[in-house]
Design an enzyme around this catalytic site. Structure first.
Site: not given
Length: 104
Positions: A18, A78, A22
């Protein structure tokens, strides 16, 4: 500035990936968020629960974030992130809006 805060849920074992995704946020997505009036966007992780706490500072006149879910780049992001966190059927993250109860 207008402030928005919410939580999301990271699936166990996905913390490093994650953060990596990012760190490598797509430039076109970052540009879209800025154009929508997001002046600052922070995401914090509670490692004990997998809860992601997100905080945004929006420009005072910003209403541009309302259209973000309809953009192709947001839908693509997404889908890219869906394997890491709790999402709806359309891959949008399950978000719990938070109410501000104190500011200093």
């Amino acid at each position: 500035m207008k402030q928005v805060a919410f939580t999301m849920k990271l699936l166990p074992g996905n913390e490093a990936e994650y953060e990596k995704r990012h760190r490598e946020i797509w430039p076109e997505l970052a540009a879209l968020l800025r154009e929508a009036g997001i002046a600052e966007y922070h995401i914090f992780l509670d490692e004990s629960s997998g809860t992601l706490f997100a905080f945004q500072n929006l420009q005072d006149d910003s209403t541009g974030t309302d259209h973000l879910p309809e953009t192709a780049i947001m839908k693509k992001w997404w889908a890219y992130m869906a394997d890491l966190m709790e999402t709806h059927a359309d891959h949008s993250p399950k978000v719990v809006p938070l109410r501000n109860v104190f500011s200093l």
